[in-house]
Design a protein around this motif. Structure first.
Motif, short mmCIF file in Angstrom:
data_model
loop_
_atom_site.label_atom_id
_atom_site.label_comp_id
_atom_site.label_asym_id
_atom_site.label_seq_id
_atom_site.Cartn_x
_atom_site.Cartn_y
_atom_site.Cartn_z
N PHE A 79 0.83 -1.09 0.01
CA PHE A 79 0.01 0.16 0.04
C PHE A 79 0.90 1.23 0.06
N LEU A 80 0.72 2.37 -0.89
CA LEU A 80 1.68 3.22 -1.18
C LEU A 80 0.95 4.63 -0.87
N PRO A 81 1.38 5.25 -0.05
CA PRO A 81 0.58 6.64 0.34
C PRO A 81 0.81 7.59 -1.04
N GLU A 85 0.77 12.79 -11.35
CA GLU A 85 2.25 12.67 -11.91
C GLU A 85 2.36 11.22 -12.17
N ALA A 86 2.16 10.25 -11.44
CA ALA A 86 2.42 9.19 -11.72
C ALA A 86 1.81 8.43 -12.85
N LEU A 87 0.47 9.02 -13.14
CA LEU A 87 -0.08 8.44 -14.49
C LEU A 87 0.59 9.29 -15.46
N ARG A 88 0.94 10.48 -15.49
CA ARG A 88 1.72 11.05 -16.68
C ARG A 88 3.12 10.25 -16.65
N ALA A 89 3.94 10.04 -15.87
CA ALA A 89 5.19 9.31 -15.83
C ALA A 89 4.85 7.82 -16.40
N GLY A 90 4.39 7.32 -15.97
CA GLY A 90 3.65 5.64 -16.37
C GLY A 90 4.07 5.02 -15.23
N HIS A 91 4.62 5.54 -14.11
CA HIS A 91 4.84 4.71 -13.17
C HIS A 91 4.82 5.52 -11.57
N VAL A 92 5.04 4.81 -10.40
CA VAL A 92 4.98 5.71 -9.22
C VAL A 92 6.44 5.30 -8.56
N GLY A 93 7.16 6.33 -8.41
CA GLY A 93 8.52 6.53 -8.21
C GLY A 93 8.70 5.88 -6.82
N GLN A 94 10.15 5.62 -6.55
CA GLN A 94 10.54 4.65 -5.32
C GLN A 94 9.95 5.50 -4.11
N GLN A 95 9.40 4.74 -3.14
CA GLN A 95 9.12 5.40 -1.80
C GLN A 95 8.69 4.51 -0.74
N ASP A 116 11.12 -9.42 -3.69
CA ASP A 116 12.53 -8.77 -4.02
C ASP A 116 12.45 -7.21 -4.31
N GLY A 117 11.35 -6.80 -4.40
CA GLY A 117 11.47 -5.43 -4.77
C GLY A 117 11.25 -4.53 -3.53
N VAL A 118 11.11 -5.29 -2.45
CA VAL A 118 10.62 -4.54 -1.14
C VAL A 118 11.62 -5.04 -0.19
N LYS A 119 11.86 -3.82 0.54
CA LYS A 119 12.85 -4.02 1.91
C LYS A 119 11.90 -3.77 3.09
N ARG A 128 9.32 0.42 11.65
CA ARG A 128 9.34 1.52 12.82
C ARG A 128 8.64 1.20 13.95
N ALA A 129 8.69 1.68 15.13
CA ALA A 129 7.95 1.40 16.34
C ALA A 129 6.59 1.87 16.01
N ARG A 130 5.97 2.88 15.33
CA ARG A 130 4.65 3.20 15.24
C ARG A 130 4.23 2.85 13.72
N GLU A 131 5.05 2.21 13.14
CA GLU A 131 4.78 1.76 11.55
C GLU A 131 5.35 0.39 11.29
N PRO A 132 4.77 -0.54 12.03
CA PRO A 132 5.33 -1.88 11.90
C PRO A 132 5.16 -2.62 10.37
N GLY A 133 4.32 -2.08 9.70
CA GLY A 133 4.20 -2.52 8.36
C GLY A 133 4.95 -1.84 7.41
N ARG A 134 5.83 -0.88 7.68
CA ARG A 134 6.52 -0.03 6.78
C ARG A 134 7.50 -0.90 5.82
N VAL A 135 7.62 -0.70 4.52
CA VAL A 135 8.59 -1.16 3.68
C VAL A 135 9.04 -0.17 2.65
N LEU A 136 10.41 -0.43 2.22
CA LEU A 136 10.94 0.46 1.03
C LEU A 136 10.86 -0.14 -0.08
N VAL A 137 10.22 0.66 -1.10
CA VAL A 137 9.94 0.02 -2.49
C VAL A 137 11.34 0.47 -3.24
N THR A 138 12.10 -0.55 -3.66
CA THR A 138 13.33 -0.20 -4.12
C THR A 138 13.41 -0.13 -5.58
#
Length: 162
Positions: A4-6, A14-24, A81-84, A88-98
């Motif tokens: 789930f990407l905020p 912007e993502a639709l114009r670019a054709g992708h959602v950037g790293q986040q 493999d695209g997720v790390k 965090r303490a208040r965000e146990p579901g947090r991941v980095l999209v690579t």
């Protein structure tokens, strides 16, 4: 893996114009999230990850006061493999999209209805105080989180971004 990407409406456009959602940063059912909830099936855990992403969307709105006051969460299927993991303490579901996520990998969007705008704007402005323990600010944030996000199919994303 469902991530789930905020986002915000301008960021979606912007993502639709670019054709992708950037790293986040994203939110998913991680081992830390499973541990934080002693019980709950996969659907309940995904809802928790979605809720974390909606809170992160509020932070994005706080940083962009010109954005329409509607929380936006994009759901995407991303290879593990695209997720790390980045819990965090208040965000146990947090991941980095690579890597950037092509828009055709988005599964859906979850967005506030326009009538939530006043409460969402107030919540975005109250986040820092709520994080610091201010009970009135927490009440404002809870007011926005009381709204259910509406589900949108990927075919409807361009209408949201107008």
């Amino acid at each position: 893996m469902r991530v789930f990407l905020p986002s915000t409406l301008p960021a979606l456009a912007e993502a639709l114009r670019a054709g992708h959602v950037g790293q986040q940063t994203g939110y998913a059912v991680t081992p830390a999230l499973r541990e934080a909830y002693a019980s709950g099936d996969e659907e309940e855990l995904e809802y928790s990850a979605l809720t974390e992403a909606a809170r992160a969307s509020l932070r994005m709105l706080a940083a962009d006061p010109a954005a329409p006051p509607r929380r936006v969460v994009l759901a995407a299927e991303i290879p593990a493999d695209g997720v790390k993991l980045d819990a965090r303490a208040r965000e146990p579901g947090r991941v980095l999209v690579t890597a950037p996520i092509p828009v055709d990998k988005l599964a859906s969007a979850h967005v506030d209805d326009a009538e939530a705008g006043t409460d969402v704007r107030a919540a975005a402005g109250a986040l820092d105080a709520a994080d610091a323990g201010d009970e009135d600010a927490r009440f404002a944030v809870d007011g926005a989180e009381g709204y259910e996000l509406a589900w949108y199919a990927t075919q409807e994303l361009s209408y949201l971004a107008e």
